[in-house]
Enzyme design. Structure first.
Site, PDB file in Angstrom:
ATOM      1  N   ASP A 177      -6.629 -37.361  30.027  1.00 25.35           N
ATOM      2  CA  ASP A 177      -6.620 -37.713  31.446  1.00 25.35           C
ATOM      3  C   ASP A 177      -5.594 -36.818  32.142  1.00 25.35           C
ATOM      4  O   ASP A 177      -4.863 -36.087  31.498  1.00 25.35           O
ATOM      5  CB  ASP A 177      -6.260 -39.189  31.647  1.00 25.35           C
TER       6      ASP A 177
ATOM      7  N   ASP B 253      -2.517 -36.614  35.128  1.00 27.45           N
ATOM      8  CA  ASP B 253      -1.627 -37.283  36.063  1.00 27.45           C
ATOM      9  C   ASP B 253      -1.450 -36.364  37.252  1.00 27.45           C
ATOM     10  O   ASP B 253      -1.576 -35.148  37.146  1.00 27.45           O
ATOM     11  CB  ASP B 253      -0.280 -37.569  35.397  1.00 27.45           C
TER      12      ASP B 253
ATOM     13  N   ASP C 260      10.054 -35.481  30.428  1.00 25.27           N
ATOM     14  CA  ASP C 260      10.700 -35.479  29.120  1.00 25.27           C
ATOM     15  C   ASP C 260      10.702 -34.102  28.442  1.00 25.27           C
ATOM     16  O   ASP C 260      11.751 -33.500  28.242  1.00 25.27           O
ATOM     17  CB  ASP C 260      10.134 -36.588  28.217  1.00 25.27           C
TER      18      ASP C 260
HETATM   19  P1  ATP Z   1      -0.646 -38.715  26.588  1.00 19.98           P
HETATM   20  O1  ATP Z   1      -1.246 -39.167  27.891  1.00 19.98           O
HETATM   21  O2  ATP Z   1      -1.389 -37.663  25.875  1.00 19.98           O
HETATM   22  O3  ATP Z   1      -0.271 -39.847  25.733  1.00 19.98           O
HETATM   23  P2  ATP Z   1       1.431 -37.850  28.321  1.00 19.98           P
HETATM   24  O4  ATP Z   1       2.516 -36.833  28.115  1.00 19.98           O
HETATM   25  O5  ATP Z   1       0.449 -37.601  29.400  1.00 19.98           O
HETATM   26  O6  ATP Z   1       0.745 -37.999  26.915  1.00 19.98           O
HETATM   27  P3  ATP Z   1       2.002 -40.234  29.746  1.00 19.98           P
HETATM   28  O7  ATP Z   1       2.663 -41.482  29.287  1.00 19.98           O
HETATM   29  O8  ATP Z   1       0.613 -40.264  30.246  1.00 19.98           O
HETATM   30  O9  ATP Z   1       2.112 -39.248  28.517  1.00 19.98           O
HETATM   31  O10 ATP Z   1       2.978 -39.599  30.824  1.00 19.98           O
HETATM   32  C1  ATP Z   1       2.577 -38.619  31.740  1.00 19.98           C
HETATM   33  C2  ATP Z   1       3.733 -37.676  32.041  1.00 19.98           C
HETATM   34  O11 ATP Z   1       4.835 -38.409  32.594  1.00 19.98           O
HETATM   35  C3  ATP Z   1       4.321 -36.975  30.830  1.00 19.98           C
HETATM   36  O12 ATP Z   1       3.625 -35.809  30.482  1.00 19.98           O
HETATM   37  C4  ATP Z   1       5.725 -36.684  31.285  1.00 19.98           C
HETATM   38  O13 ATP Z   1       5.747 -35.558  32.122  1.00 19.98           O
HETATM   39  C5  ATP Z   1       6.062 -37.903  32.108  1.00 19.98           C
HETATM   40  N1  ATP Z   1       6.692 -38.947  31.269  1.00 19.98           N
HETATM   41  C6  ATP Z   1       6.074 -39.941  30.620  1.00 19.98           C
HETATM   42  N2  ATP Z   1       6.938 -40.715  29.964  1.00 19.98           N
HETATM   43  C7  ATP Z   1       8.152 -40.208  30.205  1.00 19.98           C
HETATM   44  C8  ATP Z   1       9.469 -40.550  29.822  1.00 19.98           C
HETATM   45  N3  ATP Z   1       9.693 -41.594  29.030  1.00 19.98           N
HETATM   46  N4  ATP Z   1      10.486 -39.792  30.278  1.00 19.98           N
HETATM   47  C9  ATP Z   1      10.241 -38.734  31.086  1.00 19.98           C
HETATM   48  N5  ATP Z   1       9.049 -38.354  31.480  1.00 19.98           N
HETATM   49  C10 ATP Z   1       7.998 -39.063  31.046  1.00 19.98           C
HETATM   50 MG    MG Z   2      -1.125 -38.969  30.085  1.00 24.29          MG
END
Ligand code: ATP
Ligand code: MG
Length: 420
Positions: free
Chosen positions: A30, A32, A106
């Site tokens: 997906d 963001d 992160d």
């Molecule tokens: P996936 O969706 O594949 O599990 P993701 O990196 O997209 O991985 P999400 O939880 O959807 O994880 O978070 C979207 C984005 O928000 C991340 O890529 C990161 O940039 C930011 N993010 C998410 N969690 C954190 C955190 N705990 N601290 C800092 N930034 C974060």
């Molecule tokens: Mg994500």
């Protein structure tokens, strides 16, 4: 989507895991969206939008089938952010610029912003280089970033395994040391993170890494103790996670009830054994009490919702009933609503080498065909078979039970497993 925000005069970019996965050659799950628009302004642009306040206001915008997460640029961390005594950020509602937003994310590879208008990528943190070098690196000082949000330790493992990247050494170094910070995380959030790690096609690698860094011991202390005491229990978890991973890969349904059933089985079975054979409780009381105790202690770390913990307990409570091979009882058990999951669990125990389980599993495999079709019960396994299956811990079984109704056998074998 993005155009809507842009046409209304705001900045808007794709960001996060979707962009990262795309650039790493994986299929994005997906996307963001990060925008300069504030939540109320996002709402004005999209009618089909829901604002969700967690630690930070997020707008969920429906785009056809999908729901996109739209977040306003976060501002730089300042002293105005409320923290707890370990450095964890508690409130987070200061808006900022694109660049400030990047440094709040992160990992460097999670802070790449894709502008679909000119296909350009904004990279403030060196994510493109790290992507090329296949390195997962925290932005900023790793220890500080883990203290701000200890869940980043779990994310490091999950995302590195997902991408097949290495965790950069300075990003990996503090993890073992800071693992106890996970105790500060609300148990409901950890439940979600654990599912992302273990109800996942990389479940086995994630499990091994969680253990290597001492994170698993923080999340599942009782299980960690049990698997350190008995190799067979470690085996059981590995097999359970491998089959979960396989099912995820093949798009078959997987349930947290079964996963947690396996994750907590080692301490549960030990405790039930102890209560029955060392404290002299009857079997059912021992099992119920063991389940109560193990679950209560686990809930202090990870909040398992009732809709999963109840079926999990049923899977457990059916296990001893598999030992009763009388045709009438067996026929009735076949219609138990949790039979299928419980039978799969028995197969798991058999594969892990729990004494007697292989013979029982075999019997029940046949019984589903014969009894299930109104036929006779399969021939009973020999008493020796019911005691066998754990060569490494042989000699601990009790004398064979009467063939008709095997009652209590030692499920846990090995008297050396719980000396201290
Ligand atoms: P996936 O969706 O594949 O599990 P993701 O990196 O997209 O991985 P999400 O939880 O959807 O994880 O978070 C979207 C984005 O928000 C991340 O890529 C990161 O940039 C930011 N993010 C998410 N969690 C954190 C955190 N705990 N601290 C800092 N930034 C974060
Ligand atoms: Mg994500």
């Amino acid at each position: 989507m993005l155009y809507g925000l842009k046409d209304a005069g705001y900045e808007a970019y794709l960001v996060g895991g979707g962009v990262r996965d795309l650039l790493a050659g994986l299929e994005p799950k997906d996307f963001d969206i990060a925008t300069s628009a504030h939540p109320e302004q996002i709402r004005k642009v999209f009618r089909n939008c829901r604002l969700i306040g967690r630690r930070f206001m997020i707008a969920h915008v429906r785009a056809g089938e999908e729901i996109l997460e739209v977040t306003t640029f976060r501002g730089a961390i300042t002293d105005s952010h409320e923290r707890d005594e370990t450095g964890r950020i508690l409130s987070d509602n200061v808006y900022g610029t694109l660049e400030e937003d990047a440094f709040r994310r992160d990992f460097t590879v999670n802070a790449l912003y894709y502008d679909i208008r000119d296909f350009s990528i904004a990279d403030f943190a060196g994510g493109v280089d790290d992507l090329q070098a296949r390195q997962l690196r925290l932005i900023g000082d790793p220890e500080l970033r883990y203290r701000e949000d200890p869940v980043r330790m779990l994310r490091a493992i999950r995302i590195a395994n997902k991408l097949g990247f290495e965790i950069a050494s300075d990003t990996a170094e503090p993890i073992s040391r800071l693992a106890p910070l996970l105790r500060e995380i609300p148990p409901a959030r950890l439940f979600d993170e654990i599912l992302k790690l273990l109800l996942n096609k990389d479940a086995v690698a994630n499990f091994e890494e969680l253990r290597r860094y001492g994170l698993f011991a923080e999340l599942f202390p009782a299980t960690e103790r049990a698997i350190n005491a008995a190799k067979r229990d470690l085996q059981l978890l590995r097999i359970a996670l491998a089959s979960t991973a396989e099912r995820v890969k093949r798009d078959l349904p997987v349930t947290p009830a079964f996963l947690y059933g396996a994750l907590l089985w080692p301490p549960y079975a030990d405790r039930a054994y102890e209560l029955e054979y060392e404290r002299g409780h009857d079997a059912v009381t021992a099992q119920n009490q063991a389940a109560d105790e193990i679950l209560a202690r686990q809930q202090a770390r990870i909040a398992i919702p009732k809709r999963f913990s109840l079926p999990m307990r049923e899977i457990w409570s059916v296990q001893p009933r598999f030992e009763d091979l009388r045709p009438g009882r067996a026929r009735r058990l076949l219609t138990h609503p949790r039979f299928r999951a419980a039978y799969d669990f028995l197969l798991l125990r058999a594969q892990a080498g729990e004494p007697g389980c292989a013979a029982l599993a075999e019997w029940w495999t046949q019984a589903q065909v014969t009894l299930g079709q109104g036929g006779d019960a399969p021939p009973l396994p020999s008493p020796e078979l019911l005691e066998s299956g754990a060569a490494d811990e042989a000699g601990d079984g009790e004398p064979g039970d009467n063939a008709g109704a095997p009652k209590k056998r030692r499920r846990r074998g090995g008297r050396n497993r719980r000396k201290a």
